[in-house]
Design an enzyme around this catalytic site. Structure first.
Site, PDB file in Angstrom:
ATOM      1  N   ASP A 137       0.859  -1.178   0.000  1.00  0.00           N
ATOM      2  CA  ASP A 137       0.000   0.000   0.000  1.00  0.00           C
ATOM      3  C   ASP A 137       0.904   1.240   0.000  1.00  0.00           C
ATOM      4  O   ASP A 137       1.731   1.402   0.908  1.00  0.00           O
ATOM      5  CB  ASP A 137      -0.894  -0.003   1.262  1.00  0.00           C
ATOM      6  CG  ASP A 137      -2.214   0.712   1.037  1.00  0.00           C
ATOM      7  OD1 ASP A 137      -3.247   0.229   1.533  1.00  0.00           O
ATOM      8  OD2 ASP A 137      -2.204   1.745   0.329  1.00  0.00           O
ATOM      9  N   ASP A 147      -2.821   4.888  -2.449  1.00  0.00           N
ATOM     10  CA  ASP A 147      -3.798   5.548  -1.592  1.00  0.00           C
ATOM     11  C   ASP A 147      -4.100   6.964  -2.109  1.00  0.00           C
ATOM     12  O   ASP A 147      -3.173   7.736  -2.337  1.00  0.00           O
ATOM     13  CB  ASP A 147      -3.168   5.641  -0.193  1.00  0.00           C
ATOM     14  CG  ASP A 147      -4.145   6.080   0.856  1.00  0.00           C
ATOM     15  OD1 ASP A 147      -5.104   5.335   1.094  1.00  0.00           O
ATOM     16  OD2 ASP A 147      -3.949   7.167   1.449  1.00  0.00           O
ATOM     17  N   GLU A 171      -6.232   4.370  -6.113  1.00  0.00           N
ATOM     18  CA  GLU A 171      -7.512   4.662  -5.454  1.00  0.00           C
ATOM     19  C   GLU A 171      -7.909   6.055  -5.911  1.00  0.00           C
ATOM     20  O   GLU A 171      -7.265   7.046  -5.558  1.00  0.00           O
ATOM     21  CB  GLU A 171      -7.381   4.633  -3.930  1.00  0.00           C
ATOM     22  CG  GLU A 171      -8.714   4.875  -3.241  1.00  0.00           C
ATOM     23  CD  GLU A 171      -8.585   5.247  -1.780  1.00  0.00           C
ATOM     24  OE1 GLU A 171      -7.540   5.781  -1.386  1.00  0.00           O
ATOM     25  OE2 GLU A 171      -9.541   5.007  -1.020  1.00  0.00           O
ATOM     26  N   HIS A 207     -11.256  -1.999   3.406  1.00  0.00           N
ATOM     27  CA  HIS A 207     -11.149  -1.677   4.836  1.00  0.00           C
ATOM     28  C   HIS A 207     -11.834  -0.363   5.192  1.00  0.00           C
ATOM     29  O   HIS A 207     -11.833   0.035   6.369  1.00  0.00           O
ATOM     30  CB  HIS A 207      -9.669  -1.614   5.207  1.00  0.00           C
ATOM     31  CG  HIS A 207      -8.969  -0.519   4.491  1.00  0.00           C
ATOM     32  ND1 HIS A 207      -8.773  -0.511   3.108  1.00  0.00           N
ATOM     33  CD2 HIS A 207      -8.458   0.647   4.911  1.00  0.00           C
ATOM     34  CE1 HIS A 207      -8.172   0.594   2.749  1.00  0.00           C
ATOM     35  NE2 HIS A 207      -7.969   1.327   3.817  1.00  0.00           N
ATOM     36  N   ASP A 208     -12.368   0.335   4.155  1.00  0.00           N
ATOM     37  CA  ASP A 208     -13.052   1.624   4.405  1.00  0.00           C
ATOM     38  C   ASP A 208     -14.568   1.496   4.271  1.00  0.00           C
ATOM     39  O   ASP A 208     -15.273   2.482   4.494  1.00  0.00           O
ATOM     40  CB  ASP A 208     -12.618   2.667   3.364  1.00  0.00           C
ATOM     41  CG  ASP A 208     -11.181   3.103   3.521  1.00  0.00           C
ATOM     42  OD1 ASP A 208     -10.578   3.486   2.508  1.00  0.00           O
ATOM     43  OD2 ASP A 208     -10.662   3.034   4.653  1.00  0.00           O
TER      44      ASP A 208
HETATM   45  O1  TEU Z   1      -9.082   6.300   1.829  1.00  0.00           O
HETATM   46  C1  TEU Z   1      -9.480   7.430   1.100  1.00  0.00           C
HETATM   47  C2  TEU Z   1     -10.626   8.015   1.780  1.00  0.00           C
HETATM   48  O2  TEU Z   1     -10.965   9.140   1.569  1.00  0.00           O
HETATM   49  C3  TEU Z   1     -11.375   7.133   2.707  1.00  0.00           C
HETATM   50  O3  TEU Z   1     -11.022   7.546   3.990  1.00  0.00           O
HETATM   51  C4  TEU Z   1     -12.811   7.234   2.382  1.00  0.00           C
HETATM   52  O4  TEU Z   1     -13.040   8.301   1.511  1.00  0.00           O
HETATM   53  C5  TEU Z   1     -13.615   7.536   3.582  1.00  0.00           C
HETATM   54  O5  TEU Z   1     -13.331   6.556   4.532  1.00  0.00           O
HETATM   55  C6  TEU Z   1     -15.058   7.496   3.152  1.00  0.00           C
HETATM   56  O6  TEU Z   1     -15.807   8.146   4.150  1.00  0.00           O
HETATM   57  C7  TEU Z   1      -7.689   6.076   1.903  1.00  0.00           C
HETATM   58  C8  TEU Z   1      -7.502   4.847   2.778  1.00  0.00           C
HETATM   59  O7  TEU Z   1      -8.118   3.726   2.147  1.00  0.00           O
HETATM   60  C9  TEU Z   1      -8.127   5.140   4.117  1.00  0.00           C
HETATM   61  O8  TEU Z   1      -8.104   3.989   4.961  1.00  0.00           O
HETATM   62  C10 TEU Z   1      -7.335   6.275   4.769  1.00  0.00           C
HETATM   63  O9  TEU Z   1      -7.986   6.651   5.975  1.00  0.00           O
HETATM   64  C11 TEU Z   1      -7.291   7.498   3.842  1.00  0.00           C
HETATM   65  O10 TEU Z   1      -7.029   7.202   2.473  1.00  0.00           O
HETATM   66  C12 TEU Z   1      -6.136   8.403   4.282  1.00  0.00           C
HETATM   67  O11 TEU Z   1      -4.928   7.738   4.016  1.00  0.00           O
END
Ligand code: TEU
Ligand code: CA
Length: 540
Positions: free
Chosen positions: A96, A197, A239, A313-314
């Site tokens: 990642d 990311d 992403e 995971h989000d």
């Molecule tokens: O996620 C991008 C992000 O904006 C997410 O946090 C998502 O938009 C949000 O949870 C939706 O409400 C990436 C990673 O996958 C995430 O785990 C990180 O928190 C974020 O970036 C910051 O690195």
């Protein structure tokens, strides 16, 4: 054909996958001990969420040393062993890459804080106050202003996420040079590539309030390709929350020499009020869902590859979100698997999806761990929302839903740890776990295993044309894949109600490829489907 076009990827959130030393936190030796599970499933790549040194303000997405492994997860030797042990099983490790920001405990930021003259000052984005306040209205994804004031220098720094995640200044060539050097360090270890990311944010122009898709974004990605991964046989997946079929080729068309593919999120934003946030809940519009998938399956140029996923995971667990995590849990889990895995693109399985894991509701914010959830709770309570209203949004969309520990067996803590887990294991693990799936011949696990094998054995799944049928049907999700004279028809009853329908003229020479209810024949002229029943038939 590039290896990643035939691949099926598996995302591991290391903190929650397998603990090996009883401290209640998943770790790399734990992952190594479970590689045989992944080999049995049949996956060919692992997207490993961050394992680098971090204060864990955002569970590792706030990196303080890109070249050190967080002691909770193990050592660099453990990491080298994981890459090696995975390779022995024909599994590549995709790291990642979190380079839109670092942790505020990264040495670069600690230097940057020392003052305006420090050579690392411009590794980050500093601005003077405007009228004694934040430079502009940019807000953080994790609530509040995106600007944090630094008393010592009288300036603000930008953080699109938490204030412990200062944004890197990608306009600074030294930043890019330092990042590329770090990427080559990892590529030289033999990793299979990077998941990038929020990579669409690195072209930001904060003074113009531009965050995603800034004017130099693709210049940076071309340079990154040239300076790092373009020199290796690896894959990259970006992403990119705002990407569309029109802009995806800018990232992923091979002639662009940028990325292999991108994650698009259009399907996963359909259940939020337009123009609001994921916390403002809206029922899913099924016809819109079908249209989004049809668009992504048919509007990408032939040379631009797609990614396919329901979970990460989000996001909340898809079975709870749009399926049924009660009596139809298994059948809806199989439906999501079959619908997604026979589409065109590289599928991603999030840990636990292969056994149909579901959300774990909480009743009090003290049970939440995720910074995004905790911040939104306090922000909304301060705005006068009721506790029940905010908890409803959190239980529907909170990221902890995806992060409860992997459920390996019915023992205490699901076999995840012999200690106290960092986040409660879903109490349903007693009946919902890997061991139970392996003992049940028609389990969700074996449906995923079968789908992965079908992809390996049939070029139709990789290369076939896509055509959607009965687009306006309110319950059925039906599409066909056609390749070299063979046609597969995928039929899903995307509802918890039975469904009767006629979808084709009589086909004589069709055979059943897969059925979520183990039926060995279907009459397409008079279908009678159970809730979430999904099947695939093929004809020449
Ligand atoms: O996620 C991008 C992000 O904006 C997410 O946090 C998502 O938009 C949000 O949870 C939706 O409400 C990436 C990673 O996958 C995430 O785990 C990180 O928190 C974020 O970036 C910051 O690195
Ligand atoms: Ca551990």
């Amino acid at each position: 054909m590039a290896w990643w076009k035939n691949a099926v990827m598996y995302q591991i959130y290391p903190r929650s996958f397998q603990d090996s030393n009883g401290d209640g936190i998943g770790d790399i030796p734990g992952i190594i001990s479970r590689l045989d599970h992944l080999q049995k499933l049949g996956v060919t790549g692992i997207w490993l969420s961050p394992v680098y040194q971090s204060p864990n303000d955002d569970n590792g997405y706030d990196i303080s040393d890109y070249r050190a492994i967080h002691p909770d997860f193990g050592t660099m030797n453990d990491m080298d062993k994981l890459i090696d042990e995975a390779k022995k099983r024909d599994i590549r490790i995709i790291m990642d890459l979190v380079v839109n920001h670092t942790s505020d405990e990264h040495q670069w930021f600690e230097e940057s804080l020392k003052g305006k003259e420090n050579k690392y000052r411009d590794h980050y984005i500093w601005r003077d106050p405007v009228n004694g306040k934040e430079p502009n209205e940019l807000v953080s994804v994790f609530s509040g202003s995106a600007w944090e004031f630094d008393e010592a220098s009288g300036q603000y720094y930008l953080h699109l996420f938490s204030k412990k995640q200062p944004d890197l200044n990608w306009e600074n060539p030294k930043v890019r040079e330092d990042i590329y050097e770090m990427m080559n360090f990892w590529l030289d270890k033999g990793i299979g590539g990077f998941r990038m990311d929020v990579i669409d944010l690195i072209g930001k122009l904060p003074d113009q309030m531009i965050t995603g898709n800034g004017p130099k974004l693709h210049d940076y990605l071309k340079e990154m390709h040239r300076e790092t991964f373009g020199n290796y046989d690896v894959m990259t997946v970006g992403e990119t929350w705002g990407v569309t079929p029109a802009t995806a080729p800018l990232f992923a068309s091979p002639e662009r020499k940028e990325l292999s593919m991108v994650f698009q999120f259009e399907h996963l934003t359909l259940d939020e009020e337009p123009g609001t946030t994921k916390w403002d809940l809206l029922d899913l519009d099924f016809l819109k869902l079908k249209q989004v998938f049809k668009k992504w399956q048919t509007e990408l140029p032939e040379d631009t590859w797609n990614s396919l996923f329901w979970n990460n995971h989000d996001t909340p667990r898809i079975v709870s979100r749009w399926g049924n995590d009660g009596k139809h849990r298994e059948s809806s889990a199989k439906m999501f698997a079959i619908l997604l895995h026979l589409m065109k693109g590289t599928p991603y399985i999030f840990q636990g999806e292969e056994i149909g894991m579901v959300n774990r509701p909480i009743s009090d914010i003290s049970q939440a761990e995720d910074i995004e959830t905790i911040n939104i709770y306090h922000e909304r309570m301060a705005k006068g929302h009721t506790h029940d209203d905010v908890m409803r949004s959190i239980n529907a969309k909170g990221r902890d839903n995806a992060r409860t520990p992997m459920q390996w067996d019915g023992s205490r803590h699901g076999g995840f740890t012999t200690g106290e887990p960092w986040l409660e294991v879903n109490p349903n693990h007693k009946d919902l776990n890997v061991a139970g799936n392996l003992d049940q011949s028609d389990s969700v696990f074996y449906t995923y295993q079968q789908l992965i094998q079908l992809r390996k054995d049939n070029q139709l799944v990789i290369k076939g044309d896509f055509n959607m049928l009965l687009e306006d049907h309110p319950q059925l999700f039906i599409y066909e894949r056609a390749y070299e004279g063979e046609v597969w028809t995928v039929v899903a009853n995307f509802s918890d109600e039975p469904c009767e329908a006629a979808i084709h003229g009589k086909e004589e020479d069709q055979t059943v490829v897969l059925s979520s209810t183990n039926k060995n024949s279907y009459d397409l002229t008079e279908l009678k489907l159970e809730p979430f029943e999904t099947f695939v038939v093929k004809r020449k």
